[in-house]
Motif scaffolding. Structure first.
Motif, PDB file in Angstrom:
ATOM      1  N   GLU A  22       0.823  -1.213   0.000  1.00 41.18           N
ATOM      2  CA  GLU A  22       0.000   0.000   0.000  1.00 41.18           C
ATOM      3  C   GLU A  22       0.853   1.258   0.000  1.00 41.18           C
ATOM      4  O   GLU A  22       0.495   2.253  -0.615  1.00 41.18           O
ATOM      5  CB  GLU A  22      -0.940  -0.008   1.200  1.00 41.18           C
ATOM      6  CG  GLU A  22      -2.012  -1.065   1.097  1.00 41.18           C
ATOM      7  CD  GLU A  22      -2.863  -1.190   2.348  1.00 41.18           C
ATOM      8  OE1 GLU A  22      -3.899  -1.868   2.265  1.00 41.18           O
ATOM      9  OE2 GLU A  22      -2.495  -0.633   3.404  1.00 41.18           O
ATOM     10  N   ASN A 120      -8.547   5.323   9.767  1.00 38.65           N
ATOM     11  CA  ASN A 120      -8.317   4.237   8.812  1.00 38.65           C
ATOM     12  C   ASN A 120      -7.724   4.886   7.568  1.00 38.65           C
ATOM     13  O   ASN A 120      -8.216   5.925   7.117  1.00 38.65           O
ATOM     14  CB  ASN A 120      -9.626   3.539   8.452  1.00 38.65           C
ATOM     15  CG  ASN A 120     -10.232   2.853   9.646  1.00 38.65           C
ATOM     16  OD1 ASN A 120      -9.550   2.152  10.376  1.00 38.65           O
ATOM     17  ND2 ASN A 120     -11.510   3.085   9.863  1.00 38.65           N
ATOM     18  N   TRP A 121      -6.687   4.302   7.019  1.00 36.89           N
ATOM     19  CA  TRP A 121      -5.992   4.887   5.872  1.00 36.89           C
ATOM     20  C   TRP A 121      -6.366   4.142   4.597  1.00 36.89           C
ATOM     21  O   TRP A 121      -6.365   2.920   4.557  1.00 36.89           O
ATOM     22  CB  TRP A 121      -4.481   4.802   6.075  1.00 36.89           C
ATOM     23  CG  TRP A 121      -3.701   5.463   5.000  1.00 36.89           C
ATOM     24  CD1 TRP A 121      -3.120   4.860   3.923  1.00 36.89           C
ATOM     25  CD2 TRP A 121      -3.399   6.849   4.886  1.00 36.89           C
ATOM     26  NE1 TRP A 121      -2.479   5.789   3.148  1.00 36.89           N
ATOM     27  CE2 TRP A 121      -2.637   7.027   3.718  1.00 36.89           C
ATOM     28  CE3 TRP A 121      -3.700   7.970   5.652  1.00 36.89           C
ATOM     29  CZ2 TRP A 121      -2.173   8.264   3.304  1.00 36.89           C
ATOM     30  CZ3 TRP A 121      -3.231   9.207   5.255  1.00 36.89           C
ATOM     31  CH2 TRP A 121      -2.473   9.340   4.092  1.00 36.89           C
ATOM     32  N   VAL A 122      -6.695   4.892   3.560  1.00 43.79           N
ATOM     33  CA  VAL A 122      -6.931   4.329   2.240  1.00 43.79           C
ATOM     34  C   VAL A 122      -5.794   4.839   1.353  1.00 43.79           C
ATOM     35  O   VAL A 122      -5.635   6.051   1.191  1.00 43.79           O
ATOM     36  CB  VAL A 122      -8.298   4.754   1.664  1.00 43.79           C
ATOM     37  CG1 VAL A 122      -8.525   4.109   0.300  1.00 43.79           C
ATOM     38  CG2 VAL A 122      -9.423   4.411   2.632  1.00 43.79           C
ATOM     39  N   CYS A 123      -5.009   3.921   0.805  1.00 39.73           N
ATOM     40  CA  CYS A 123      -3.828   4.327   0.040  1.00 39.73           C
ATOM     41  C   CYS A 123      -4.198   4.799  -1.365  1.00 39.73           C
ATOM     42  O   CYS A 123      -5.294   4.547  -1.864  1.00 39.73           O
ATOM     43  CB  CYS A 123      -2.824   3.183  -0.035  1.00 39.73           C
ATOM     44  SG  CYS A 123      -3.371   1.799  -1.048  1.00 39.73           S
ATOM     45  N   ALA A 126      -5.524   2.295  -3.929  1.00 43.11           N
ATOM     46  CA  ALA A 126      -6.912   1.894  -3.707  1.00 43.11           C
ATOM     47  C   ALA A 126      -7.890   2.993  -4.123  1.00 43.11           C
ATOM     48  O   ALA A 126      -9.050   2.710  -4.412  1.00 43.11           O
ATOM     49  CB  ALA A 126      -7.126   1.536  -2.238  1.00 43.11           C
ATOM     50  N   LEU A 127      -7.428   4.231  -4.162  1.00 42.78           N
ATOM     51  CA  LEU A 127      -8.297   5.356  -4.529  1.00 42.78           C
ATOM     52  C   LEU A 127      -8.379   5.585  -6.037  1.00 42.78           C
ATOM     53  O   LEU A 127      -9.241   6.333  -6.494  1.00 42.78           O
ATOM     54  CB  LEU A 127      -7.786   6.645  -3.867  1.00 42.78           C
ATOM     55  CG  LEU A 127      -7.887   6.716  -2.354  1.00 42.78           C
ATOM     56  CD1 LEU A 127      -7.141   7.940  -1.837  1.00 42.78           C
ATOM     57  CD2 LEU A 127      -9.338   6.744  -1.912  1.00 42.78           C
ATOM     58  N   GLU A 141      -9.589   8.335   7.123  1.00 42.40           N
ATOM     59  CA  GLU A 141     -11.000   8.320   7.506  1.00 42.40           C
ATOM     60  C   GLU A 141     -11.094   8.043   9.004  1.00 42.40           C
ATOM     61  O   GLU A 141     -10.612   7.018   9.477  1.00 42.40           O
ATOM     62  CB  GLU A 141     -11.759   7.234   6.750  1.00 42.40           C
ATOM     63  CG  GLU A 141     -11.750   7.408   5.255  1.00 42.40           C
ATOM     64  CD  GLU A 141     -12.425   6.258   4.532  1.00 42.40           C
ATOM     65  OE1 GLU A 141     -13.139   6.516   3.572  1.00 42.40           O
ATOM     66  OE2 GLU A 141     -12.229   5.089   4.947  1.00 42.40           O
TER      67      GLU A 141
END
Length: 146
Positions: A22, A120-123, A126-127, A141
């Motif tokens: 990630e 919470n991390w979205v890399c 993933a985006l 988030e």
């Protein structure tokens, strides 16, 4: 544990491989903080190096001294697949470009700061499907904030 990954790799080890996938690139010194904060298993530097070597041995990371300082781990195609990312047939996973390497290393630290505060991390990878124009480096988030 799946048959694909040997017993020598724990769930924690696989979680670290996913973190690397990630992030795109992570210093061993950052992995020490990942182990302590995310997995509550602090390791001495020797143990962190051994974990890095296990990931390399089992095809989930490459390890190099690209910049001054601690060694850097970056993901293999297998690590990206483990993290749930689509990797096209014949798609190559290359060593991070020096232009973006420092950025990736700093972003891994930023991610840890947000996660330490409960986000919470979205890399970025993933985006990619959700953003058309400007792609953010990541998204923090917080569960209690909408």
């Amino acid at each position: 544990m799946s048959k694909k990954y040997p017993k020598q790799l724990s769930h924690r080890d696989l979680g670290v491989a996913i973190f690397i996938a990630e992030a795109g690139a992570v210093r061993l010194s950052t992995l020490a903080r990942v182990l302590e904060r995310r997995f509550q298993t602090p390791l001495e530097p020797r143990g962190v190096r051994a974990l890095g070597q296990r990931l390399v041995k089992h095809g989930l990371a490459h390890k190099e001294r690209i910049l001054e300082g601690p060694a850097i781990l970056y993901p293999t195609k297998e690590a990206l697949k483990l993290a749930g990312f689509r990797v096209g047939r014949g798609e190559r996973v290359n060593k991070p470009a020096l232009v973006s390497l420092r950025h990736s290393l700093i972003l891994a630290e930023v991610r840890l700061m947000y996660e330490f505060k409960g986000a919470n991390w979205v890399c970025e990878r993933a985006l990619r499907e959700d953003f058309r124009d400007h792609l953010p480096d990541g998204l923090a988030e917080f569960p209690d904030r909408k």
